[in-house]
Write a protein that holds these residues in place. Structure first.
Motif, PDB file in Angstrom:
ATOM      1  N   ARG A 153       0.843  -1.203   0.000  1.00 58.91           N
ATOM      2  CA  ARG A 153       0.000   0.000   0.000  1.00 58.91           C
ATOM      3  C   ARG A 153       0.872   1.244   0.000  1.00 58.91           C
ATOM      4  O   ARG A 153       0.965   1.954   0.975  1.00 58.91           O
ATOM      5  CB  ARG A 153      -0.920   0.002   1.220  1.00 58.91           C
ATOM      6  CG  ARG A 153      -1.835  -1.202   1.269  1.00 58.91           C
ATOM      7  CD  ARG A 153      -2.740  -1.182   2.481  1.00 58.91           C
ATOM      8  NE  ARG A 153      -3.666  -0.042   2.431  1.00 58.91           N
ATOM      9  CZ  ARG A 153      -4.667   0.099   3.313  1.00 58.91           C
ATOM     10  NH1 ARG A 153      -4.806  -0.768   4.295  1.00 58.91           N
ATOM     11  NH2 ARG A 153      -5.494   1.118   3.217  1.00 58.91           N
ATOM     12  N   PRO A 154       1.528   1.521  -1.118  1.00 56.08           N
ATOM     13  CA  PRO A 154       2.385   2.723  -1.169  1.00 56.08           C
ATOM     14  C   PRO A 154       1.531   3.972  -1.006  1.00 56.08           C
ATOM     15  O   PRO A 154       0.370   4.001  -1.402  1.00 56.08           O
ATOM     16  CB  PRO A 154       2.997   2.670  -2.567  1.00 56.08           C
ATOM     17  CG  PRO A 154       2.058   1.838  -3.369  1.00 56.08           C
ATOM     18  CD  PRO A 154       1.439   0.854  -2.426  1.00 56.08           C
ATOM     19  N   SER A 155       2.047   4.967  -0.334  1.00 53.98           N
ATOM     20  CA  SER A 155       1.303   6.238  -0.271  1.00 53.98           C
ATOM     21  C   SER A 155       2.302   7.358  -0.029  1.00 53.98           C
ATOM     22  O   SER A 155       3.409   7.122   0.436  1.00 53.98           O
ATOM     23  CB  SER A 155       0.276   6.201   0.870  1.00 53.98           C
ATOM     24  OG  SER A 155       0.880   6.639   2.079  1.00 53.98           O
ATOM     25  N   ASP A 156       1.861   8.591  -0.306  1.00 51.88           N
ATOM     26  CA  ASP A 156       2.792   9.709  -0.107  1.00 51.88           C
ATOM     27  C   ASP A 156       2.983  10.002   1.381  1.00 51.88           C
ATOM     28  O   ASP A 156       3.792  10.788   1.771  1.00 51.88           O
ATOM     29  CB  ASP A 156       2.295  10.964  -0.847  1.00 51.88           C
ATOM     30  CG  ASP A 156       0.820  11.201  -0.583  1.00 51.88           C
ATOM     31  OD1 ASP A 156       0.208  12.000  -1.303  1.00 51.88           O
ATOM     32  OD2 ASP A 156       0.285  10.547   0.351  1.00 51.88           O
ATOM     33  N   GLY A 158       4.160   7.805   3.192  1.00 53.24           N
ATOM     34  CA  GLY A 158       5.192   6.846   3.595  1.00 53.24           C
ATOM     35  C   GLY A 158       4.627   5.484   3.899  1.00 53.24           C
ATOM     36  O   GLY A 158       5.152   4.754   4.720  1.00 53.24           O
ATOM     37  N   GLY A 159       3.524   5.129   3.264  1.00 51.79           N
ATOM     38  CA  GLY A 159       3.017   3.761   3.478  1.00 51.79           C
ATOM     39  C   GLY A 159       1.572   3.823   3.925  1.00 51.79           C
ATOM     40  O   GLY A 159       1.246   4.518   4.881  1.00 51.79           O
ATOM     41  N   GLY A 160       0.717   3.084   3.244  1.00 49.80           N
ATOM     42  CA  GLY A 160      -0.702   3.127   3.544  1.00 49.80           C
ATOM     43  C   GLY A 160      -1.057   2.241   4.715  1.00 49.80           C
ATOM     44  O   GLY A 160      -0.224   1.525   5.256  1.00 49.80           O
ATOM     45  N   GLY A 161      -2.331   2.345   5.112  1.00 51.53           N
ATOM     46  CA  GLY A 161      -2.824   1.492   6.181  1.00 51.53           C
ATOM     47  C   GLY A 161      -2.497   2.016   7.561  1.00 51.53           C
ATOM     48  O   GLY A 161      -2.141   1.262   8.460  1.00 51.53           O
ATOM     49  N   GLU A 234      -3.300   1.172  -4.875  1.00 56.48           N
ATOM     50  CA  GLU A 234      -3.169   2.630  -4.695  1.00 56.48           C
ATOM     51  C   GLU A 234      -4.583   3.196  -4.542  1.00 56.48           C
ATOM     52  O   GLU A 234      -5.444   2.904  -5.370  1.00 56.48           O
ATOM     53  CB  GLU A 234      -2.536   3.256  -5.956  1.00 56.48           C
ATOM     54  CG  GLU A 234      -1.168   2.724  -6.280  1.00 56.48           C
ATOM     55  CD  GLU A 234      -0.065   3.719  -5.913  1.00 56.48           C
ATOM     56  OE1 GLU A 234       1.078   3.446  -6.277  1.00 56.48           O
ATOM     57  OE2 GLU A 234      -0.360   4.729  -5.255  1.00 56.48           O
ATOM     58  N   HIS A 235      -4.844   3.932  -3.494  1.00 57.13           N
ATOM     59  CA  HIS A 235      -6.189   4.506  -3.320  1.00 57.13           C
ATOM     60  C   HIS A 235      -6.063   5.904  -2.742  1.00 57.13           C
ATOM     61  O   HIS A 235      -4.982   6.315  -2.318  1.00 57.13           O
ATOM     62  CB  HIS A 235      -7.038   3.611  -2.425  1.00 57.13           C
ATOM     63  CG  HIS A 235      -6.548   3.546  -1.007  1.00 57.13           C
ATOM     64  ND1 HIS A 235      -7.160   4.176   0.040  1.00 57.13           N
ATOM     65  CD2 HIS A 235      -5.475   2.923  -0.462  1.00 57.13           C
ATOM     66  CE1 HIS A 235      -6.511   3.927   1.157  1.00 57.13           C
ATOM     67  NE2 HIS A 235      -5.482   3.176   0.891  1.00 57.13           N
ATOM     68  N   SER A 236      -7.186   6.591  -2.705  1.00 56.07           N
ATOM     69  CA  SER A 236      -7.148   7.946  -2.135  1.00 56.07           C
ATOM     70  C   SER A 236      -7.018   7.829  -0.620  1.00 56.07           C
ATOM     71  O   SER A 236      -7.387   6.806  -0.020  1.00 56.07           O
ATOM     72  CB  SER A 236      -8.445   8.696  -2.486  1.00 56.07           C
ATOM     73  OG  SER A 236      -9.545   8.014  -1.916  1.00 56.07           O
ATOM     74  N   HIS A 237      -6.449   8.840   0.007  1.00 58.12           N
ATOM     75  CA  HIS A 237      -6.175   8.780   1.448  1.00 58.12           C
ATOM     76  C   HIS A 237      -6.872   9.922   2.170  1.00 58.12           C
ATOM     77  O   HIS A 237      -6.845  11.064   1.720  1.00 58.12           O
ATOM     78  CB  HIS A 237      -4.656   8.853   1.698  1.00 58.12           C
ATOM     79  CG  HIS A 237      -3.912   7.741   1.042  1.00 58.12           C
ATOM     80  ND1 HIS A 237      -3.824   6.485   1.593  1.00 58.12           N
ATOM     81  CD2 HIS A 237      -3.262   7.672  -0.144  1.00 58.12           C
ATOM     82  CE1 HIS A 237      -3.131   5.703   0.795  1.00 58.12           C
ATOM     83  NE2 HIS A 237      -2.798   6.378  -0.275  1.00 58.12           N
ATOM     84  N   GLN A 238      -7.497   9.581   3.285  1.00 53.66           N
ATOM     85  CA  GLN A 238      -8.171  10.607   4.072  1.00 53.66           C
ATOM     86  C   GLN A 238      -7.177  11.294   5.011  1.00 53.66           C
ATOM     87  O   GLN A 238      -6.096  10.766   5.267  1.00 53.66           O
ATOM     88  CB  GLN A 238      -9.308   9.961   4.872  1.00 53.66           C
ATOM     89  CG  GLN A 238     -10.325   9.245   3.994  1.00 53.66           C
ATOM     90  CD  GLN A 238     -11.454   8.682   4.814  1.00 53.66           C
ATOM     91  OE1 GLN A 238     -12.235   9.456   5.393  1.00 53.66           O
ATOM     92  NE2 GLN A 238     -11.557   7.377   4.889  1.00 53.66           N
TER      93      GLN A 238
END
Ligand SMILES: O=c1ccn([C@@H]2O[C@H](COP(=O)(O)OP(=O)(O)O)[C@@H](O)[C@H]2O)c(=O)[nH]1
Ligand SMILES: O=C(O)[C@@H](COP(=O)(O)O)O[C@H]1O[C@H](CO)[C@@H](O)[C@H](O)[C@H]1O
Length: 297
Positions: A153-156, A158-161, A234-238
């Motif tokens: 779960r990559p995210s800006d 630094g990691g999703g979840g 990859e998904h949108s992040h709240q």
């Protein structure tokens, strides 16, 4: 991690294929319904529905129907979903807002397939193999009721979840250690057998996924749950405030679905500076409740 969880991990981390034709051949008459809960997902819902329809309905008949559950959207979600070929089912816009849990249960009530796949509607670069792999894993063993996705779960940030790592995993270790080997306990991507799910209560809001895991564990045992690898999501992040409210719902779901959890506390305390710069305390309620089963035995 408990030895029971480690043994489950070896038994129920299931291989799966992205060969849609091969999986369709193994369905032997069973029908697959894809259910997408959507609240203000106009930017992604059309592409997801179109991809599933073109590749898994028209080209290879793996999917029987695509249902988008409109969860009180205020944008063009329902128009984009309908024009892309989905059945659009709307949750009631009056009364208590049951959020994602209400949307998923509404989709379950509307679907006609024997097997269902829940998918989030905010996924970017959606891969139809998500559906193929989840269904393949679920039908690999008749004792399975639920198969969860896992992925990187990559995210800006630094990691999703974030809620998974900071809230769900520690609570699982303490309150349901046998589930501590579920890689992505909050994953929205889930395949399930319709019949048993009709007989389980759903948790409202964002407590729905963890509630589903806990309810299937209690009703059908650990081996009714499996997981399979979908690679990357990859998904949108709240924002943090939204995830703090999600965290309240996750801990309430544990209270509602496990015997020895403390009573649900749906209060979120926040702090902010007032006009003169003094710190003030605020309380916000984030109610979470059980939605009764659609079918009573
Ligand atoms: O009240 C709600 C909240 C969310 N969702 C849907 O549930 C999925 C996951 O929600 P979100 O992206 O907000 O969660 P996150 O992935 O950020 O944890 C998405 O398809 C949302 O449109 C919904 O149907 N109703
Ligand atoms: O896994 C998580 O911590 C949250 C938030 O993810 P990010 O920190 O925004 O990557 O996302 C999940 O949780 C929600 C509540 O269960 C699910 O509805 C989402 O599908 C899932 O993405």
């Amino acid at each position: 991690m408990s030895s029971e969880a480690a043994a489950w991990f070896r038994r129920r981390t299931l291989p799966s294929t992205d060969d849609a034709a091969a999986v369709a051949a193994r369905l032997r008459g069973r029908q697959v319904s894809v259910v997408l809960p959507a609240r203000n997902e106009e930017s992604t819902i059309g592409q997801i529905v179109t991809t599933i329809r073109e590749q898994l309905v028209d080209e290879i008949p793996l999917v029987h129907e695509i249902i988008v559950v409109d969860s009180r959207s205020t944008d063009a979600t329902t128009i984009r979903a309908g024009s892309s070929g989905a059945i659009v089912h709307r949750v009631p816009r009056h009364g208590r807002d049951g959020g994602k849990g209400e949307a998923l249960q509404a989709g379950l009530s509307r679907m006609t397939g024997d097997v269902g796949v829940f998918l989030d509607s905010d996924v970017r670069a959606f891969d139809p193999a998500y559906v193929v792999r989840l269904v393949d894993a679920l039908i690999s063993d008749p004792s399975l009721v639920l198969v969860k996705a896992f992925y990187d779960r990559p995210s800006d940030q630094g990691g999703g979840g974030r809620v998974t790592e900071l809230v769900a995993r520690p609570l699982l270790r303490r309150l349901a250690p046998e589930l501590s080997a579920v890689v992505q306990p909050l994953a929205g991507e889930t395949a399930f057998v319709r019949g048993p799910m009709m007989r389980l209560p759903f948790v409202s809001g964002y407590g729905v996924e963890i509630g589903m895991l806990l309810q299937v564990l209690a009703a059908h045992g650990l081996d009714a749950i499996g997981q399979t690898d979908l690679g990357v999501r990859e998904h949108s992040h709240q924002d943090l405030a939204a995830l703090a409210r999600m965290a309240v719902q996750i801990q309430s779901a544990f209270a509602l679905c496990t015997d020895d959890a403390p009573e649900p506390d749906d209060t979120r305390v926040t702090f902010r500076r007032d006009g003169e710069g003094a710190m003030e305390m605020r309380r916000e309620r984030v109610p979470t409740w059980l939605l009764p089963p659609l079918t009573e035995d």
